[in-house]
Design an enzyme around this catalytic site. Sequence first.
Site, PDB file in Angstrom:
ATOM      1  NE  ARG A  39       1.388  -9.300  -2.389  1.00 47.83           N
ATOM      2  CZ  ARG A  39       2.252  -8.527  -3.057  1.00 47.83           C
ATOM      3  NH1 ARG A  39       3.207  -7.901  -2.419  1.00 47.83           N
ATOM      4  NH2 ARG A  39       2.143  -8.354  -4.364  1.00 47.83           N
ATOM      5  CD  GLU A  98      -0.820  -4.500   2.601  1.00 47.52           C
ATOM      6  OE1 GLU A  98       0.024  -4.961   3.378  1.00 47.52           O
ATOM      7  OE2 GLU A  98      -0.558  -4.042   1.487  1.00 47.52           O
ATOM      8  CG  HIS A 143       2.476  -2.963   0.258  1.00 45.15           C
ATOM      9  ND1 HIS A 143       1.589  -4.010   0.179  1.00 45.15           N
ATOM     10  CD2 HIS A 143       3.471  -3.270  -0.608  1.00 45.15           C
ATOM     11  CE1 HIS A 143       2.024  -4.912  -0.699  1.00 45.15           C
ATOM     12  NE2 HIS A 143       3.170  -4.472  -1.192  1.00 45.15           N
TER      13      HIS A 143
HETATM   14  C1  GLV Z   1       4.640  -5.324  -4.443  1.00 41.43           C
HETATM   15  O1  GLV Z   1       4.281  -5.641  -3.367  1.00 41.43           O
HETATM   16  C2  GLV Z   1       4.872  -6.247  -5.521  1.00 41.43           C
HETATM   17  O2  GLV Z   1       4.506  -7.426  -5.417  1.00 41.43           O
HETATM   18  O3  GLV Z   1       5.402  -5.800  -6.545  1.00 41.43           O
END
Ligand code: GLV
Length: 325
Positions: A238, A267, A285
């Site tokens: 994250r 982001e 991501h």
């Molecule tokens: C993606 O970033 C998730 O947390 O599944």
Amino acid sequence: MRPKILVTREVFDETLEYLREHCDVDANQEDMALAPDALMKRLADKEGVICSLTDRIDAALLERCPKLKVVANIAVGYNNIDVPACSARGIMATNTPGVLDDSTADLAWTLMLGAARRITEVERYVRNGEWKGWRLKQWLGIDVHHATLGIIGMGRIGQAIARRAAGFDMRVLYHNRKRVDEEIERKLNTRWVSLDELLGKSDFVVLQVPYSPETHHLIGAAQLSKMKRNAILINSTRGGVVDDQALISALRNGTIRAAGLDVFENEPKLNPAFLDLDNVVLAPHIGSSTEATRCAMAMTAAKNAVAVLIGSTPPNLINAEAIRS
Ligand code: GLV
């Protein structure tokens, strides 16, 4: 009466078909994140919501949704949800653990290998027509095999990353709040070390902790300065776990060699200074983004939501306190 559910972002047809067997579905299939006001309006009369990490589910929103019983996130991370606020209202919150571990581990490895062998730099070079011939010292990278891998956060995804290291004959260190079972350590051929030891000894540092106030800027200037000069940092968890400005300075100054990033602070408006750096591999991501995994995640969220709406306990309940409150 059938329960009403909102699906905030585009999902797969089979997810909607499944939901429609059980609920009246209001689906935002345009795949534009709903603005907070629109989200509030569409959720006000719903019993359930299937949401994603781009939706902020906070106390102010929950206040306006008196019928809401379940918030089903299509993600394993849930820092977009105010879980205590859900619990206080008896709203169950769920996530999608398990189904994305291997795909997310694959992406962490993609970034490791990509940064080590400079794959985005050389791709640009070839595409630009700059390749004039073979040279001995051309685009020298560093070896992944036999290097030391340091994993910060040894949950399911961290363990999947460690499993893959065996094929590369790597030494694997990890740091976690709690040590994992000895049996798992043995199987993964890994050992717990302090954060400082991990930073000082690893050639690749991979972050796999969830984002929380405790992990905010876990890696900042002080930690980067403890890493090897030739080390590579991977953030596939994250944004916010890394202080991006500090990382940019470290990449510029040669404090560390390179980075591979799938997530960023603020982001998608990442710090533009990243775009000027060659020694960082950037991804938008996509950690869990394979056809099979994203489909499984959406279906897992749908099943969690339906379980609550038909009166049972969902398989992936985050807040058991919601039942007791
Ligand atoms: C993606 O970033 C998730 O947390 O599944």
